[in-house]
Enzyme design. Structure first.
Site, PDB file in Angstrom:
ATOM      1  N   HIS A 118      66.748  74.624  34.386  1.00  0.00           N
ATOM      2  CA  HIS A 118      67.069  74.784  32.954  1.00  0.00           C
ATOM      3  C   HIS A 118      66.097  75.772  32.295  1.00  0.00           C
ATOM      4  CE1 HIS A 118      69.933  71.635  33.383  1.00  0.00           C
ATOM      5  NE2 HIS A 118      69.160  70.602  33.106  1.00  0.00           N
ATOM      6  N   THR A 126      64.985  70.419  35.634  1.00  0.00           N
ATOM      7  CA  THR A 126      64.475  71.037  34.405  1.00  0.00           C
ATOM      8  C   THR A 126      63.934  72.442  34.699  1.00  0.00           C
ATOM      9  OG1 THR A 126      64.082  69.002  33.193  1.00  0.00           O
ATOM     10  CG2 THR A 126      62.617  70.842  32.675  1.00  0.00           C
ATOM     11  N   CYS A 141      49.200  59.992  19.319  1.00  0.00           N
ATOM     12  CA  CYS A 141      48.301  59.684  20.428  1.00  0.00           C
ATOM     13  C   CYS A 141      47.635  58.337  20.212  1.00  0.00           C
ATOM     14  CB  CYS A 141      47.239  60.773  20.585  1.00  0.00           C
ATOM     15  SG  CYS A 141      47.792  62.212  21.506  1.00  0.00           S
TER      16      CYS A 141
HETATM   17  P1  NAD Z   1      69.192  66.438  40.683  1.00  0.00           P
HETATM   18  O1  NAD Z   1      70.058  67.630  40.864  1.00  0.00           O
HETATM   19  O2  NAD Z   1      68.173  66.099  41.716  1.00  0.00           O
HETATM   20  O3  NAD Z   1      70.140  65.135  40.545  1.00  0.00           O
HETATM   21  C1  NAD Z   1      71.338  65.131  39.815  1.00  0.00           C
HETATM   22  C2  NAD Z   1      72.306  64.154  40.501  1.00  0.00           C
HETATM   23  O4  NAD Z   1      73.456  64.006  39.662  1.00  0.00           O
HETATM   24  C3  NAD Z   1      72.813  64.656  41.853  1.00  0.00           C
HETATM   25  O5  NAD Z   1      72.819  63.594  42.796  1.00  0.00           O
HETATM   26  C4  NAD Z   1      74.242  65.109  41.553  1.00  0.00           C
HETATM   27  O6  NAD Z   1      75.115  64.995  42.660  1.00  0.00           O
HETATM   28  C5  NAD Z   1      74.635  64.167  40.431  1.00  0.00           C
HETATM   29  N1  NAD Z   1      75.680  64.705  39.545  1.00  0.00           N
HETATM   30  C6  NAD Z   1      75.834  65.991  39.125  1.00  0.00           C
HETATM   31  N2  NAD Z   1      76.886  66.074  38.282  1.00  0.00           N
HETATM   32  C7  NAD Z   1      77.389  64.831  38.167  1.00  0.00           C
HETATM   33  C8  NAD Z   1      78.465  64.271  37.423  1.00  0.00           C
HETATM   34  N3  NAD Z   1      79.219  65.043  36.637  1.00  0.00           N
HETATM   35  N4  NAD Z   1      78.688  62.938  37.524  1.00  0.00           N
HETATM   36  C9  NAD Z   1      77.921  62.152  38.329  1.00  0.00           C
HETATM   37  N5  NAD Z   1      76.876  62.631  39.033  1.00  0.00           N
HETATM   38  C10 NAD Z   1      76.620  63.943  38.962  1.00  0.00           C
HETATM   39  O7  NAD Z   1      68.524  66.593  39.259  1.00  0.00           O
HETATM   40  P2  NAD Z   1      67.172  65.900  38.703  1.00  0.00           P
HETATM   41  O8  NAD Z   1      66.017  66.771  39.000  1.00  0.00           O
HETATM   42  O9  NAD Z   1      67.182  64.467  39.099  1.00  0.00           O
HETATM   43  O10 NAD Z   1      67.404  66.014  37.122  1.00  0.00           O
HETATM   44  C11 NAD Z   1      68.437  65.288  36.479  1.00  0.00           C
HETATM   45  C12 NAD Z   1      68.480  65.659  35.001  1.00  0.00           C
HETATM   46  O11 NAD Z   1      67.349  65.097  34.334  1.00  0.00           O
HETATM   47  C13 NAD Z   1      68.410  67.173  34.732  1.00  0.00           C
HETATM   48  O12 NAD Z   1      69.257  67.473  33.636  1.00  0.00           O
HETATM   49  C14 NAD Z   1      66.957  67.369  34.357  1.00  0.00           C
HETATM   50  O13 NAD Z   1      66.741  68.535  33.593  1.00  0.00           O
HETATM   51  C15 NAD Z   1      66.721  66.108  33.558  1.00  0.00           C
HETATM   52  N6  NAD Z   1      65.318  65.733  33.327  1.00  0.00           N
HETATM   53  C16 NAD Z   1      65.053  65.122  32.143  1.00  0.00           C
HETATM   54  C17 NAD Z   1      63.771  64.707  31.840  1.00  0.00           C
HETATM   55  C18 NAD Z   1      63.510  64.014  30.536  1.00  0.00           C
HETATM   56  O14 NAD Z   1      62.344  63.859  30.155  1.00  0.00           O
HETATM   57  N7  NAD Z   1      64.541  63.567  29.828  1.00  0.00           N
HETATM   58  C19 NAD Z   1      62.734  64.909  32.769  1.00  0.00           C
HETATM   59  C20 NAD Z   1      63.035  65.517  33.989  1.00  0.00           C
HETATM   60  C21 NAD Z   1      64.343  65.914  34.262  1.00  0.00           C
HETATM   61 ZN    ZN Z   2      47.741  64.012  20.064  1.00  0.00          ZN
END
Ligand code: NAD
Ligand code: ZN
Length: 346
Positions: A48, A45, A104
Site C-alpha cells: 500500500h 501495508t 501517551c
Molecule cells: P496478506 O496478503 O498476507 O493476507 C491477506 C489474506 O486475505 C490472504 O490470505 C488472501 O488470500 C485473503 N483475501 C484476499 N482477498 C480476499 C477476499 N476478498 N475475501 C477473503 N479473503 C481474501 O496481507 P496482510 O499482510 O495480512 O495484510 C492484511 C491487511 O491488513 C492489509 O490491508 C494490510 O495493509 C492491513 N494491515 C493493517 C494494519 C492496521 O494497523 N490496521 C497493520 C498491518 C496491516
Molecule cells: Zn506521545
C-alpha cells in the site's frame, strides 16, 4: 549499509524498492536505540505504501527505507537507555512515541501526538540497521530467533489488538469470523483461539489459507470465492450471525458482508484496508451493529503477545528472503502467493 528504499510511488511491484548504500543511522535522542536488523517482515501495508496510498494520511519524504516489522540485536544505545544494552535481542514495536503527551500518558501509544513510524514516516528496517527508541523495544528471550518472531512486531501486534477488542465482547457459544487468513489473519485466529471460547469461522479466497486456518484451530471454513459467505454463516449460527467479525481484508466485498453476517449488537472490525464501506445507514440501525477501526496496537499488548508466544499459543508460518529478493516478495504478496508471512533477512 545496504537499505531497500522507495524512490517513487508505483503500482509495479517488480520495481517497488531499490537497494542503496546509505549511512548507518545515528542516535539523535537520549532514549534512541540502533538495532542490527535480523528479520523484517513484508506486510501488505508495504504494498500500500509503495502504491502511494498513505500520502493523504502521513508525511513521507522519498527516498525512504520501508520495513515496520522488525526484530534484531541492540547495536548501540543512547545515554538514557536503561532497559536494554548492546547485544540484547529485541522485537521492535512499529512506532517511536514521546511518552509525555496526553495519549501517551493514557497508554494509547498509537495516538501519540509526536509519533514517528519507521518504515512509514521515517527510515525503517529493510536495512542492516534501524533507528528506534527505548519505549518501542521489547526484550526477547535468548532462545528465540529474532527472524522467526519478527512478524509479531506488526502483523502480530495488530492482530492481537483487534482480537483483544473482539474477545472482550465474545461469550462461550458465540461465533467469531476471521476474514483473510494471511500474515495478520493467521495470527489473529490463534489469538482468538487462545483468549476466547467462541467458535471460529475462517473465510478466505484461497484453499491453502483455509487449510492453514483449520490447522490453527478454526472450527469451520468458508471459501468466499466459491461459496455464499452470508448463507454459510447464517446456517452455522442458526440464523443468529457472528457476534464479532475481524476483517483482515477490508475490501468492498468484505465490508459489504457486515449487514448480513454480524449478529445484533455485534462488531465488524476493520483491520485490512483499501476498499470502502458503502452500506445504508439504516443497516447499522437495524440490528445495531458497528464497524470498528483498528490501528496496530499498544506497547503493553506486544508484551502480552510475547507472553502468548512463550506459552506456545501462537505459532508463525514464515518463509525467509534476502534483501535483494525484496521486490520478488512484494510481487508475490501482491499476487497472493505467500502463505503466512515473508521475512526479509537484511
Ligand atoms: P496478506 O496478503 O498476507 O493476507 C491477506 C489474506 O486475505 C490472504 O490470505 C488472501 O488470500 C485473503 N483475501 C484476499 N482477498 C480476499 C477476499 N476478498 N475475501 C477473503 N479473503 C481474501 O496481507 P496482510 O499482510 O495480512 O495484510 C492484511 C491487511 O491488513 C492489509 O490491508 C494490510 O495493509 C492491513 N494491515 C493493517 C494494519 C492496521 O494497523 N490496521 C497493520 C498491518 C496491516
Ligand atoms: Zn506521545
Amino acid at each position: 549499509m545496504q537499505a531497500a528504499r522507495l524512490h517513487a510511488y508505483t503500482d509495479d511491484m517488480s520495481e517497488a524498492l531499490r537497494i542503496d548504500e546509505i549511512d548507518r543511522p545515528e542516535i539523535t535522542r537520549s532514549d534512541g536505540i540502533v538495532v542490527e536488523v535480523q528479520g523484517a517482515g513484508w506486510c501488505q501495508t508495504d504494498n500500500h505504501i509503495v502504491e502511494g496510498m498513505w500520502t493523504d494520511y502521513v508525511e513521507q519524504t522519498l527516498p525512504m527505507t520501508l520495513g515496520h516489522e522488525n526484530a534484531g540485536v541492540v547495536a548501540e544505545t543512547g545515554p538514557e537507555v536503561h532497559t536494554v544494552s548492546e547485544g540484547d535481542q529485541v522485537i521492535c514495536h512499529p512506532v517511536m512515541t514521546c511518552g509525555t503527551c496526553r495519549p501517551c500518558r493514557l497508554g494509547e501509544d498509537m495516538y501519540c501526538e509526536n509519533l514517528d513510524f519507521p518504515g512509514l514516516t521515517t527510515d525503517g528496517g529493510f536495512a542492516e540497521y534501524l533507528l528506534t527508541s527505548e519505549r518501542a523495544v521489547i526484550p526477547l528471550p535468548d532462545d528465540v530467533d529474532p527472524i522467526d518472531i519478527a512478524p509479531h512486531a506488526d502483523a502480530g501486534i495488530t492482530a492481537y489488538h483487534a482480537s483483544k477488542k473482539a474477545v472482550a465482547e465474545l461469550n462461550p457459544g458465540d461465533t467469531a469470523v476471521v476474514i483473510g487468513v494471511g500474515g495478520l489473519g493467521h495470527i489473529g485466529l490463534q489469538c482468538l483461539r487462545a483468549d476466547s471460547a467462541a467458535d471460529i469461522v475462517a473465510v478466505d479466497v484461497k484453499d491453502a489459507a483455509l487449510d492453514l486456518a483449520e490447522d490453527l484451530g478454526a472450527d469451520y471454513t468458508v471459501n468466499s470465492a466459491t461459496d455464499d459467505v452470508a448463507a454459510e454463516i447464517a446456517d452455522y449460527t442458526d440464523e443468529v450471525g457472528a457476534q464479532q467479525v475481524v476483517d483482515f481484508v477490508g475490501r468492498d466485498d468484505t465490508t459489504a458482508l457486515a449487514p448480513d453476517i454480524v449478529a445484533a449488537g455485534g462488531d465488524h472490525h476493520i483491520v485490512g484496508y483499501g476498499g470502502h464501506i458503502h452500506e445504508p445507514s439504516q443497516s447499522l440501525v437495524d440490528g445495531e451493529f458497528s464497524y470498528r477501526g483498528t490501528l496496530v496496537g499498544k506497547y503493553s499488548e506486544l508484551q502480552e503477545l510475547v507472553a502468548l508466544v512463550e506459552r506456545g499459543d501462537v505459532d508463525l508460518l514464515t518463509s525467509r528472503y534476502t534483501l535483494d529478493q525484496i521486490n520478488e516478495v512484494a510481487e508475490r504478496l501482491e499476487h497472493g502467493e505467500i502463505e503466512g508471512r515473508a521475512v526479509i533477512t537484511p
